[in-house]
Motif scaffolding. Structure first.
Motif, PDB file in Angstrom:
ATOM      1  N   SER A 164       0.826  -1.206   0.000  1.00 34.04           N
ATOM      2  CA  SER A 164       0.000   0.000   0.000  1.00 34.04           C
ATOM      3  C   SER A 164       0.863   1.259   0.000  1.00 34.04           C
ATOM      4  O   SER A 164       0.528   2.250  -0.651  1.00 34.04           O
ATOM      5  CB  SER A 164      -0.925   0.019   1.225  1.00 34.04           C
ATOM      6  OG  SER A 164      -0.161   0.051   2.435  1.00 34.04           O
ATOM      7  N   PRO A 178      -0.686  -6.088   3.709  1.00 35.15           N
ATOM      8  CA  PRO A 178      -1.700  -6.626   4.628  1.00 35.15           C
ATOM      9  C   PRO A 178      -1.126  -7.563   5.676  1.00 35.15           C
ATOM     10  O   PRO A 178      -1.724  -7.767   6.731  1.00 35.15           O
ATOM     11  CB  PRO A 178      -2.661  -7.364   3.686  1.00 35.15           C
ATOM     12  CG  PRO A 178      -2.508  -6.681   2.374  1.00 35.15           C
ATOM     13  CD  PRO A 178      -1.054  -6.315   2.295  1.00 35.15           C
ATOM     14  N   GLN A 229      -6.721   2.852   1.668  1.00 36.83           N
ATOM     15  CA  GLN A 229      -7.791   1.864   1.807  1.00 36.83           C
ATOM     16  C   GLN A 229      -7.653   1.027   3.068  1.00 36.83           C
ATOM     17  O   GLN A 229      -8.648   0.590   3.639  1.00 36.83           O
ATOM     18  CB  GLN A 229      -7.802   0.944   0.574  1.00 36.83           C
ATOM     19  CG  GLN A 229      -8.008   1.638  -0.759  1.00 36.83           C
ATOM     20  CD  GLN A 229      -9.418   2.175  -0.926  1.00 36.83           C
ATOM     21  OE1 GLN A 229     -10.307   1.866  -0.144  1.00 36.83           O
ATOM     22  NE2 GLN A 229      -9.630   2.969  -1.969  1.00 36.83           N
ATOM     23  N   ASP A 230      -6.411   0.807   3.505  1.00 34.65           N
ATOM     24  CA  ASP A 230      -6.210  -0.012   4.704  1.00 34.65           C
ATOM     25  C   ASP A 230      -6.245   0.802   5.997  1.00 34.65           C
ATOM     26  O   ASP A 230      -5.972   0.284   7.076  1.00 34.65           O
ATOM     27  CB  ASP A 230      -4.873  -0.766   4.609  1.00 34.65           C
ATOM     28  CG  ASP A 230      -3.673   0.164   4.548  1.00 34.65           C
ATOM     29  OD1 ASP A 230      -3.847   1.391   4.647  1.00 34.65           O
ATOM     30  OD2 ASP A 230      -2.540  -0.345   4.396  1.00 34.65           O
TER      31      ASP A 230
END
Length: 251
Positions: A164, A178, A229-230
């Motif tokens: 990311s 992730p 997004q995370d």
């Protein structure tokens, strides 16, 4: 335990010089065999289990790419590999991503000594998929899609599609995925050009995957913050803000 090695190189003088240098630097090292082409090289790797493989890039019939592809098809367990190459610096970057060593022709004693010092019996086996991609990337002069990081003595294979953002903290560069964050032996300065346009440099200490951006929050002073997004938050410097706005569609 004495280092055991093999050589796959199509030039006899180059093989002789390599063996001579290894003998001078590590008198106890044992050459288990050598081969001058891919067919003989594959047979050699079927029958011996060295601690280190010195592998040329270009040799008949298909070079290192063909040999490694065939080795993967046969399910062979390969040792750590030191590529012996005359390739340019861009090509060498691909091998760095694959966490394998490389030696430039003509060989230098000091560089070979470093390679031998790092070669340890029962060291981590290379990921043939990553090596094949690295070799293919040298042809296209691209950064491989997959790369490796060292985690507690083991080699972990990651993909840029998993990342990311990258962030420098306490002089270390971390890639964020992730599965956690991992130290990468690179600098943002050298990665900025290699990873564009997929990644955007937002700050002297940060770079983000454009597809991971969820929201841009400008500050009155001209700086800003990206929310990914995370849920991660990444700073945007004043000088990067105009280009980032343009990249996001002029917001």
């Amino acid at each position: 335990m004495a280092l055991r090695y093999t050589i796959i190189e199509d030039e006899p003088p180059a093989r002789s010089r390599l063996k001579r240098l290894v003998a001078e630097l590590d008198p106890g090292a044992v050459c288990l065999g050598e081969a001058g082409d891919g067919v003989a090289g594959l047979d050699l790797l079927r029958n011996v289990r060295p601690d280190l493989l010195f592998l040329d890039i270009e040799f008949p019939p298909e070079g290192a790419f063909g040999l490694l592809r065939r080795a993967r098809e046969l399910g062979l367990d390969l040792p750590p590999i030191a590529f012996v190459t005359a390739f340019d610096q861009h090509a060498l970057e691909a091998f760095r991503w694959a966490a394998c060593d490389y030696l430039l022709k003509p060989l230098e004693r000091e560089r070979l000594a470093d390679t031998l010092a790092r070669a340890q019996p029962k060291a981590e086996q290379p990921d043939l998929g990553v090596l094949l991609q690295a070799l293919e990337a040298t042809r296209r002069k691209e950064t491989p899609e997959r790369f490796t990081v060292l985690v507690k003595g083991r080699i972990l294979v990651l993909a840029w599609s998993q990342v990311s953002h990258l962030r420098t903290e306490n002089r270390l560069l971390f890639v964020h995925t992730p599965d956690g964050r991992f130290v990468l032996d690179r600098s943002l300065d050298e990665l900025e050009g290699q990873l564009a346009p997929r990644f955007f440099r937002t700050h002297r200490s940060a770079m983000v995957a454009v597809e991971a951006i969820r929201e841009l929050i400008p500050d009155p002073g001209g700086t800003g913050e990206l929310r990914l997004q995370d849920g991660s938050r990444v700073p945007v410097s004043r000088d990067r803000m105009p280009d980032l706005r343009a990249r996001l569609g002029g917001a």
